[in-house]
Design a protein around this motif. Structure first.
Motif, PDB file in Angstrom:
ATOM      1  N   VAL A 287       0.852  -1.186   0.000  1.00  0.00           N
ATOM      2  CA  VAL A 287       0.000   0.000   0.000  1.00  0.00           C
ATOM      3  C   VAL A 287       0.892   1.242   0.000  1.00  0.00           C
ATOM      4  CG1 VAL A 287      -1.843   1.251   1.192  1.00  0.00           C
ATOM      5  CG2 VAL A 287      -1.756  -1.254   1.310  1.00  0.00           C
ATOM      6  N   SER A 288       0.648   2.152  -0.948  1.00  0.00           N
ATOM      7  CA  SER A 288       1.396   3.403  -1.025  1.00  0.00           C
ATOM      8  C   SER A 288       0.434   4.579  -0.917  1.00  0.00           C
ATOM      9  CB  SER A 288       2.176   3.490  -2.339  1.00  0.00           C
ATOM     10  OG  SER A 288       3.142   2.460  -2.425  1.00  0.00           O
ATOM     11  N   LEU A 289       0.728   5.502  -0.011  1.00  0.00           N
ATOM     12  CA  LEU A 289      -0.084   6.696   0.211  1.00  0.00           C
ATOM     13  C   LEU A 289       0.708   7.918  -0.233  1.00  0.00           C
ATOM     14  CD1 LEU A 289      -1.145   5.858   3.894  1.00  0.00           C
ATOM     15  CD2 LEU A 289      -2.359   5.222   1.790  1.00  0.00           C
ATOM     16  N   LEU A 290       0.050   8.811  -0.986  1.00  0.00           N
ATOM     17  CA  LEU A 290       0.710  10.033  -1.444  1.00  0.00           C
ATOM     18  C   LEU A 290      -0.249  11.200  -1.309  1.00  0.00           C
ATOM     19  CD1 LEU A 290       2.941  11.674  -2.910  1.00  0.00           C
ATOM     20  CD2 LEU A 290       1.894  10.946  -5.081  1.00  0.00           C
ATOM     21  N   ASN A 291       0.169  12.233  -0.599  1.00  0.00           N
ATOM     22  CA  ASN A 291      -0.609  13.466  -0.499  1.00  0.00           C
ATOM     23  C   ASN A 291      -0.278  14.330  -1.707  1.00  0.00           C
ATOM     24  OD1 ASN A 291      -1.892  15.845   0.094  1.00  0.00           O
ATOM     25  ND2 ASN A 291      -0.848  16.202   2.031  1.00  0.00           N
ATOM     26  N   GLU A 292      -1.173  14.337  -2.691  1.00  0.00           N
ATOM     27  CA  GLU A 292      -0.929  15.094  -3.919  1.00  0.00           C
ATOM     28  C   GLU A 292      -1.315  16.560  -3.791  1.00  0.00           C
ATOM     29  OE1 GLU A 292      -1.451  11.738  -7.393  1.00  0.00           O
ATOM     30  OE2 GLU A 292      -3.268  12.799  -6.736  1.00  0.00           O
ATOM     31  N   GLY A 293      -1.920  16.945  -2.667  1.00  0.00           N
ATOM     32  CA  GLY A 293      -2.404  18.303  -2.507  1.00  0.00           C
ATOM     33  C   GLY A 293      -1.374  19.243  -1.932  1.00  0.00           C
TER      34      GLY A 293
ATOM     35  N   LEU B  48      -2.515  16.327   5.280  1.00  0.00           N
ATOM     36  CA  LEU B  48      -3.621  15.406   5.466  1.00  0.00           C
ATOM     37  C   LEU B  48      -3.356  14.510   6.668  1.00  0.00           C
ATOM     38  CD1 LEU B  48      -4.304  14.081   1.831  1.00  0.00           C
ATOM     39  CD2 LEU B  48      -5.661  15.760   3.098  1.00  0.00           C
ATOM     40  N   ASP B  49      -4.391  14.262   7.453  1.00  0.00           N
ATOM     41  CA  ASP B  49      -4.336  13.249   8.504  1.00  0.00           C
ATOM     42  C   ASP B  49      -4.962  11.985   7.941  1.00  0.00           C
ATOM     43  OD1 ASP B  49      -3.200  15.100  10.182  1.00  0.00           O
ATOM     44  OD2 ASP B  49      -5.075  15.608  11.191  1.00  0.00           O
ATOM     45  N   VAL B  50      -4.188  10.916   7.861  1.00  0.00           N
ATOM     46  CA  VAL B  50      -4.595   9.706   7.157  1.00  0.00           C
ATOM     47  C   VAL B  50      -4.661   8.526   8.123  1.00  0.00           C
ATOM     48  CG1 VAL B  50      -4.045   8.102   5.287  1.00  0.00           C
ATOM     49  CG2 VAL B  50      -3.536  10.544   5.031  1.00  0.00           C
ATOM     50  N   THR B  51      -5.752   7.771   8.035  1.00  0.00           N
ATOM     51  CA  THR B  51      -5.906   6.528   8.777  1.00  0.00           C
ATOM     52  C   THR B  51      -6.261   5.423   7.794  1.00  0.00           C
ATOM     53  OG1 THR B  51      -6.762   7.767  10.686  1.00  0.00           O
ATOM     54  CG2 THR B  51      -7.085   5.373  10.694  1.00  0.00           C
ATOM     55  N   VAL B  52      -5.643   4.257   7.952  1.00  0.00           N
ATOM     56  CA  VAL B  52      -5.950   3.099   7.112  1.00  0.00           C
ATOM     57  C   VAL B  52      -6.458   1.978   8.015  1.00  0.00           C
ATOM     58  CG1 VAL B  52      -5.086   1.428   5.427  1.00  0.00           C
ATOM     59  CG2 VAL B  52      -4.134   3.749   5.478  1.00  0.00           C
TER      60      VAL B  52
ATOM     61  N   ASN C 259       0.244  10.267  11.926  1.00  0.00           N
ATOM     62  CA  ASN C 259      -0.455   9.945  10.678  1.00  0.00           C
ATOM     63  C   ASN C 259      -0.635  11.176   9.800  1.00  0.00           C
ATOM     64  OD1 ASN C 259      -2.399  11.197  12.346  1.00  0.00           O
ATOM     65  ND2 ASN C 259      -4.065  10.168  11.265  1.00  0.00           N
ATOM     66  N   ARG C 260       0.088  12.251  10.082  1.00  0.00           N
ATOM     67  CA  ARG C 260      -0.033  13.467   9.272  1.00  0.00           C
ATOM     68  C   ARG C 260       0.936  13.407   8.099  1.00  0.00           C
ATOM     69  NH1 ARG C 260      -1.318  19.033  12.084  1.00  0.00           N
ATOM     70  NH2 ARG C 260      -3.234  17.775  12.266  1.00  0.00           N
ATOM     71  N   LEU C 261       0.370  13.489   6.888  1.00  0.00           N
ATOM     72  CA  LEU C 261       1.185  13.543   5.681  1.00  0.00           C
ATOM     73  C   LEU C 261       1.210  14.979   5.191  1.00  0.00           C
ATOM     74  CD1 LEU C 261       0.133  10.416   3.550  1.00  0.00           C
ATOM     75  CD2 LEU C 261       2.103  10.669   5.053  1.00  0.00           C
ATOM     76  N   GLU C 262       2.393  15.575   5.190  1.00  0.00           N
ATOM     77  CA  GLU C 262       2.532  16.929   4.675  1.00  0.00           C
ATOM     78  C   GLU C 262       2.331  16.927   3.160  1.00  0.00           C
ATOM     79  OE1 GLU C 262       2.743  19.472   6.594  1.00  0.00           O
ATOM     80  OE2 GLU C 262       3.062  18.376   8.476  1.00  0.00           O
ATOM     81  N   ALA C 263       2.195  18.096   2.586  1.00  0.00           N
ATOM     82  CA  ALA C 263       1.994  18.214   1.141  1.00  0.00           C
ATOM     83  C   ALA C 263       3.117  17.489   0.404  1.00  0.00           C
ATOM     84  CB  ALA C 263       1.944  19.682   0.742  1.00  0.00           C
ATOM     85  N   LYS C 264       2.733  16.637  -0.553  1.00  0.00           N
ATOM     86  CA  LYS C 264       3.623  15.861  -1.410  1.00  0.00           C
ATOM     87  C   LYS C 264       4.344  14.736  -0.668  1.00  0.00           C
ATOM     88  CE  LYS C 264       2.389  18.809  -4.514  1.00  0.00           C
ATOM     89  NZ  LYS C 264       1.318  18.452  -5.478  1.00  0.00           N
ATOM     90  N   ALA C 265       4.037  14.530   0.588  1.00  0.00           N
ATOM     91  CA  ALA C 265       4.678  13.454   1.345  1.00  0.00           C
ATOM     92  C   ALA C 265       4.037  12.112   1.005  1.00  0.00           C
ATOM     93  CB  ALA C 265       4.577  13.717   2.842  1.00  0.00           C
ATOM     94  N   SER C 266       4.785  11.020   1.216  1.00  0.00           N
ATOM     95  CA  SER C 266       4.280   9.684   0.911  1.00  0.00           C
ATOM     96  C   SER C 266       4.644   8.724   2.033  1.00  0.00           C
ATOM     97  CB  SER C 266       4.851   9.186  -0.426  1.00  0.00           C
ATOM     98  OG  SER C 266       6.265   9.083  -0.352  1.00  0.00           O
ATOM     99  N   TYR C 267       3.968   7.586   2.033  1.00  0.00           N
ATOM    100  CA  TYR C 267       4.253   6.553   3.026  1.00  0.00           C
ATOM    101  C   TYR C 267       3.792   5.221   2.438  1.00  0.00           C
ATOM    102  CZ  TYR C 267       4.612   4.110   7.494  1.00  0.00           C
ATOM    103  OH  TYR C 267       4.967   3.248   8.494  1.00  0.00           O
ATOM    104  N   SER C 268       4.571   4.162   2.665  1.00  0.00           N
ATOM    105  CA  SER C 268       4.227   2.839   2.140  1.00  0.00           C
ATOM    106  C   SER C 268       4.369   1.792   3.229  1.00  0.00           C
ATOM    107  CB  SER C 268       5.146   2.465   0.959  1.00  0.00           C
ATOM    108  OG  SER C 268       5.008   3.385  -0.106  1.00  0.00           O
ATOM    109  N   PHE C 269       3.545   0.754   3.123  1.00  0.00           N
ATOM    110  CA  PHE C 269       3.665  -0.382   4.041  1.00  0.00           C
ATOM    111  C   PHE C 269       3.099  -1.620   3.355  1.00  0.00           C
ATOM    112  CE2 PHE C 269      -0.357   1.733   4.911  1.00  0.00           C
ATOM    113  CZ  PHE C 269      -1.271   0.705   4.968  1.00  0.00           C
TER     114      PHE C 269
END
Length: 718
Positions: free
Chosen positions: A585-591, A595-599, A619-629
């Motif tokens: 799973v890859s998460l990307l904040n394109e805005g 964003l505060d993200v929960t999966v 769980n805060r993704l800054e603008a253009k930040a990404s996270y994968s697991f």
């Protein structure tokens, strides 16, 4: 739970008129609804198709289709173009292929029974069938199996390749085709004539059409066994979309599932039989919302989740899934003329997804901006096609004086109110004599369940879940299997098959009669609390998938099979996964905003696991930040399971919106008092996720425009 995350419409007015697509020369539709089958037994007759096609005809006219360009073939429908016979359907398809030109738009909608017959291996089409079977749609004049020296066929059946040829002819003209097939094809059949009338399946077994067992055995022996291993391997039964125009094709069920027709909306006193698939599609069309076919597919799947439909997962395919639905890309507004009688009302209700408490802005004229509203109202006494309104104070506006409402006033839908009651059916019909489960269930009905709002129903009504009691066990049964009576099956083999499917599709509680009534009451309370939480989470998701709030969270996923093969996963598909597979799973904040993200992960036993954030991480993704697991797939639970992402636009200096508290762990206890927190977090708590919701805190909140959700579905098999 057990998944391990590893870090690494009524009359929709005026503003729907501009929805005419800019590119389409003509918009045409062939709508087929078969309810009556004179050659088949009474228990094979349907009621839903005639309701499906009438509603779709009205919606298409609202969305810009000229009445002259809509061919409706149905029985029992006023104004139909004719009966849905084989000859009439083929003629309708031929007419579309003859008339179509480059830039045209064509909708095909088939509602009725489906089945299969052995493929003729002497034909090119038959040799292409990997399972040795043709999918067939049953017109009104369907006949019986006709044996021949070369094999045989079901008389008057509409075979998949015949529809496929017609579709190819239309697309070759440069027209765009959207095909919708609301029927079953390959599936086992657990329902019988004595089962509940609340739910029927749009499938007839080949045996019921007279296909001899030896013919099916030959087909099976000659087949390339590919079906059921992966939905990606199953071909589209009706359409190929090889031409220059392109196409999209929606199927009500996977090739191993059943497409139900049900009395809908669930729980409404005036509900009517509709195909579940068509009903859900039409809710989206009637809303007027602009979306792509891929987004519409995701909407349908999220709606199924909100209805606790765990036994059927529609299939979506085609070359143009990212094209706008009906070719329409203008932004509409859903509104209705206000009836200014003593009881203000609008001509739209539950069929337009209006619920009790839904909020409307009252505008003086249909073209006024929403911010110029002269007042606000909430819906009550919501019928299928009408709703009464009560004027309320909102956004600094006082309660509207009815005398001040101009003649051209309209009610514009702002927000549908969330409905978070869990409809629980009690079915003790199979528990004869002194049923040991009855007293504990009655006691639970009287005491209630903390943290869950329950509406108790009795069989044969259908609900979100049914408590089905037997003398030796108690089961929680999803909607698609409610009312099934295996005991009524005459043949021992049919009873065994029915019982096996009922057990595999339901949840058998870990309780035995010798443990006593108190143990069952506690077990049921815990289980129903979990069902309510999981169901309400999906209900919120079904609301938020319609909106574009919550910033721009891009979610991409890959399946890594235990053999090391890498396959892409998307929200509109429902693949089959096995123990040993992994999902990346890859998460990307394109805005441009954090964003505060929960999966969250919802398993087939109503468990909810928090996969992200993990281990107390932010769980805060800054603008253009990404996270994968990665997620390790096991078979501790099997069946339809879901991954849900929740994204909330972060507020400056605000607390993080972390929804990990939704995890259903016996160790983590939910807060019982309301503290200072983000409004959207409170809205999720209000949706039946905390004990205080039963203690008079007022109506539940609804998540706002800062929040969005995405849902991904897959099936875990042993």
């Amino acid at each position: 739970m057990g998944r391990i995350a590893k870090s690494a419409f009524g009359v929709v007015l005026a503003l729907l008129i501009p929805l005419m697509p800019a590119q389409a020369r003509e918009m045409r539709a062939l709508i087929v609804g078969v309810s009556e089958y004179p050659s088949l037994a009474k228990n094979y007759q349907l009621e839903g198709p005639r309701n499906d096609v009438q509603r779709l005809r009205d919606i298409l006219q609202q969305r810009g289709f000229a009445p002259r360009n809509i061919t409706l073939l149905a029985d029992g429908v006023a104004g139909a173009s004719g009966l849905p016979t084989r000859a009439a359907i083929l003629a309708g398809l031929d007419s579309l292929a003859t008339q179509s030109a480059k830039g045209d738009y064509v909708l095909l909608y088939f509602s009725g029974h489906g089945s299969q017959e052995p493929a003729d291996r002497n034909t090119p089409e038959g040799r292409e069938e990997p399972d040795g079977l043709f999918e067939i749609f049953l017109p009104r004049d369907i006949g019986k199996w006709d044996e021949s020296d070369d094999g045989g066929k079901v008389q008057n059946a509409l075979v998949d390749f015949e529809i496929r040829r017609a579709v190819d002819r239309i697309i070759d003209k440069g027209a765009f085709v959207w095909g919708v097939f609301d029927s079953c094809h390959s599936a086992t059949l657990v329902r019988g004539a004595d089962d509940s009338a609340e739910i029927r399946y749009r499938h007839i077994s080949p045996q019921a059409l007279g296909v001899p067992g030896k013919a099916m055995d030959r087909a099976e022996a000659d087949a390339v066994h590919s079906r059921g291993k992966s939905d990606a391997a199953a071909p589209d039964p009706f359409a190929s979309a090889k031409g220059q125009g392109g196409g999209v094709f929606f199927y009500a069920a996977q090739t191993t599932e059943l497409a139900p027709e049900m009395r809908l909306p669930l729980g409404h006193p005036d509900r009517k039989p509709f195909g579940l698939f068509g009903f859900t599609l039409m809710q989206a069309l009637e809303s007027g919302a602009v979306m792509t076919y891929r987004q519409l597919a995701q909407y349908v799947l999220s709606q199924y989740g909100g209805m606790n439909q765990t036994r059927v997962t529609p299939l979506f395919s085609g070359t143009q899934l990212d094209a706008p639905v009906l070719g329409q890309d203008a932004v509409p507004i859903q509104q209705w003329k206000l009836d200014r009688t003593a009881t203000p009302a609008i001509p739209a209700g539950a069929l337009s997804r209006i619920t009790e408490g839904s909020l409307f802005a009252i505008v003086a004229n249909p073209l006024d901006k929403t911010e110029s509203a002269i007042g606000y109202a909430e819906a009550h006494n919501v019928a299928l096609s009408s709703s009464a309104l009560t004027f309320v104070a909102q956004n600094g506006k006082p309660v509207l004086d009815p005398k001040e409402i101009p003649a051209a006033a309209h009610a514009r839908l702002l927000r549908v109110a969330g409905q978070y009651q869990l409809r629980v059916v009690v079915d003790t019909n199979a528990c004869e004599g002194n049923c040991p489960a009855l007293a504990p269930i009655v006691a639970l009905q009287k005491s209630g369940i903390a943290g869950a709002q329950i509406e108790w129903l009795k069989a044969p009504d259908a609900g979100d879940v049914a408590i089905v009691a037997f003398r030796d066990r108690v089961m929680l049964v999803p909607p698609a299997l409610q009312g099934v009576s295996c005991k009524a099956r005459k043949a021992a083999a049919e009873r065994q098959r029915c019982e096996a499917e009922l057990r595999s599709g339901s949840l058998t509680l870990a309780w035995k009669p010798e443990q006593g009534g108190d143990a069952l009451r506690e077990t049921l309370a815990t289980a129903l609390h979990g069902v309510a939480r999981a169901t309400n989470l999906m209900r919120i998701a079904s609301q938020l998938t319609e909106r574009n709030g919550g910033g721009k969270l891009a979610v991409s996923m890959k399946q890594i099979t235990r053999a090391g093969k890498v396959l892409p996963l998307s929200a509109e598909r429902s693949p089959v996964l096995h123990a040993g597979d992994k999902v990346e799973v890859s998460l990307l904040n394109e805005g441009q905003m954090p964003l505060d993200v929960t999966v969250l992960y919802l398993d087939a036993s109503y468990g909810v696991s928090a996969l992200f954030p993990y281990g107390g991480a932010s769980n805060r993704l800054e603008a253009k930040a990404s996270y994968s697991f990665e997620i390790d797939i096991n078979d501790d639970t099997t069946g339809l399971e879901r991954l849900v992402t929740i994204a909330v636009q972060a507020r400056n200096l605000g607390e993080r919106a972390d929804f990990s508290f939704l995890a259903q762990s016996p160790i983590e206890q939910l807060d019982r008092t309301r503290g200072v927190e983000d409004d959207d977090v409170t809205a999720f708590r209000d949706a039946g996720f905390a004990d205080y919701t039963t203690r008079g805190v007022g109506a539940p909140k609804t998540p706002g425009d800062r929040t969005s959700m995405q849902v991904f579905n897959w099936t875990i098999q042993k």
